[in-house]
Design an enzyme around this catalytic site. Structure first.
Site, PDB file in Angstrom:
ATOM      1  N   CYS A  95      50.333  38.487  24.537  1.00  0.00           N
ATOM      2  CA  CYS A  95      51.256  39.194  25.426  1.00  0.00           C
ATOM      3  C   CYS A  95      52.647  39.182  24.819  1.00  0.00           C
ATOM      4  CB  CYS A  95      51.269  38.514  26.794  1.00  0.00           C
ATOM      5  SG  CYS A  95      52.507  39.180  27.938  1.00  0.00           S
ATOM      6  N   CYS A  98      55.110  36.867  27.077  1.00  0.00           N
ATOM      7  CA  CYS A  98      55.082  35.404  27.165  1.00  0.00           C
ATOM      8  C   CYS A  98      54.319  34.721  26.039  1.00  0.00           C
ATOM      9  CB  CYS A  98      54.486  34.975  28.511  1.00  0.00           C
ATOM     10  SG  CYS A  98      52.712  35.333  28.682  1.00  0.00           S
ATOM     11  N   CYS A 144      48.993  40.606  32.480  1.00  0.00           N
ATOM     12  CA  CYS A 144      48.933  39.255  31.926  1.00  0.00           C
ATOM     13  C   CYS A 144      48.920  38.249  33.076  1.00  0.00           C
ATOM     14  CB  CYS A 144      50.136  39.005  31.021  1.00  0.00           C
ATOM     15  SG  CYS A 144      50.278  37.296  30.442  1.00  0.00           S
ATOM     16  N   CYS A 147      52.463  35.903  32.913  1.00  0.00           N
ATOM     17  CA  CYS A 147      53.798  36.418  33.248  1.00  0.00           C
ATOM     18  C   CYS A 147      53.761  37.666  34.126  1.00  0.00           C
ATOM     19  CB  CYS A 147      54.599  36.705  31.981  1.00  0.00           C
ATOM     20  SG  CYS A 147      53.997  38.113  31.017  1.00  0.00           S
ATOM     21  N   CYS A 168      42.208  49.650  27.840  1.00  0.00           N
ATOM     22  CA  CYS A 168      43.150  50.574  27.206  1.00  0.00           C
ATOM     23  C   CYS A 168      44.549  49.978  27.340  1.00  0.00           C
ATOM     24  CB  CYS A 168      43.055  51.934  27.895  1.00  0.00           C
ATOM     25  SG  CYS A 168      44.052  53.217  27.130  1.00  0.00           S
TER      26      CYS A 168
END
Length: 205
Positions: A95, A98, A144, A147, A168
């Site tokens: 991510c 984070c 995510c 976060c 996607c």
């Protein structure tokens, strides 16, 4: 002709939110996903990490303008412009908000939809899937789990893949970690803190 011109900005805007045939270039608004097949949320999944919470001002300082628009405002990068669309180096994708590792290169495939595609996340508790009714469609948003950053959407339109799913994902929502650097960074990002070793009794080394 007028209807065609009006529809083009909408297709460009919704981007990877649209369900697309695997072997075709995007040309139209996709079929609607049925409510019966959609999870409301998997937020009850086991958590192996602490959530990160920041104010919007803190996120603006932490992220670039483009990253903030996609991760925090649920924007979408334009098709075929993302850094990782045609990227197939061995490693993992974390991510961008984070640093939590979310996807691995072994599950990445070329869906020809214009955005990075994966047939599975690294683990079910790394991402949260939530019903999304924006743009008049019923879809599954992927965020995510640590976060809350917007990653993209997941569709059941990849029958040629092991799971039949296509995550996607916006390139700007991800940071790539090469395989050579993956182990050290995974330990730093993913491993729980080690318990402190008890002090030896007095008189013992």
């Amino acid at each position: 002709m007028r209807n065609y011109v009006v529809c083009l900005p909408l297709v460009a805007l919704i981007g990877c939110e649209a369900t697309l045939p695997i072997a075709e270039v995007p040309t139209a608004v996709p079929p609607v996903v049925t409510e019966a097949a959609m999870p409301e949320s998997n937020s009850s999944a086991k958590k192996l990490f602490e959530k990160i919470e920041k104010t919007e001002e803190e996120w603006k300082k932490h992220l670039s303008e483009h990253e903030y628009h996609v991760l925090r405002e649920k924007g979408t990068e334009r098709a075929y412009t993302g850094e990782y669309d045609k990227h197939f180096e061995h490693g993992a994708y974390a991510c961008a908000g984070c640093g939590l590792v979310l996807f691995e290169s072994e599950t990445k495939f070329d869906s020809r939809c214009g955005w990075p595609a994966f047939y599975a996340a690294k683990a079910g508790d790394r991402v949260v899937e939530t019903a999304d009714h924006s743009f008049g469609m019923v879809r599954v948003e992927v965020t995510c789990a640590r976060c809350g950053g917007h990653l993209g959407h997941v569709f059941d339109d990849a029958p040629g893949q092991p799971t039949g799913q296509r995550f996607c994902i916006n390139s700007v929502s991800l940071d790539f970690i090469p395989k050579a650097k993956l182990k050290a960074e995974q330990l730093e990002v993913d491993a729980p803190p080690k318990p402190a070793e008890p002090a030896p009794p007095k008189g013992e080394e």
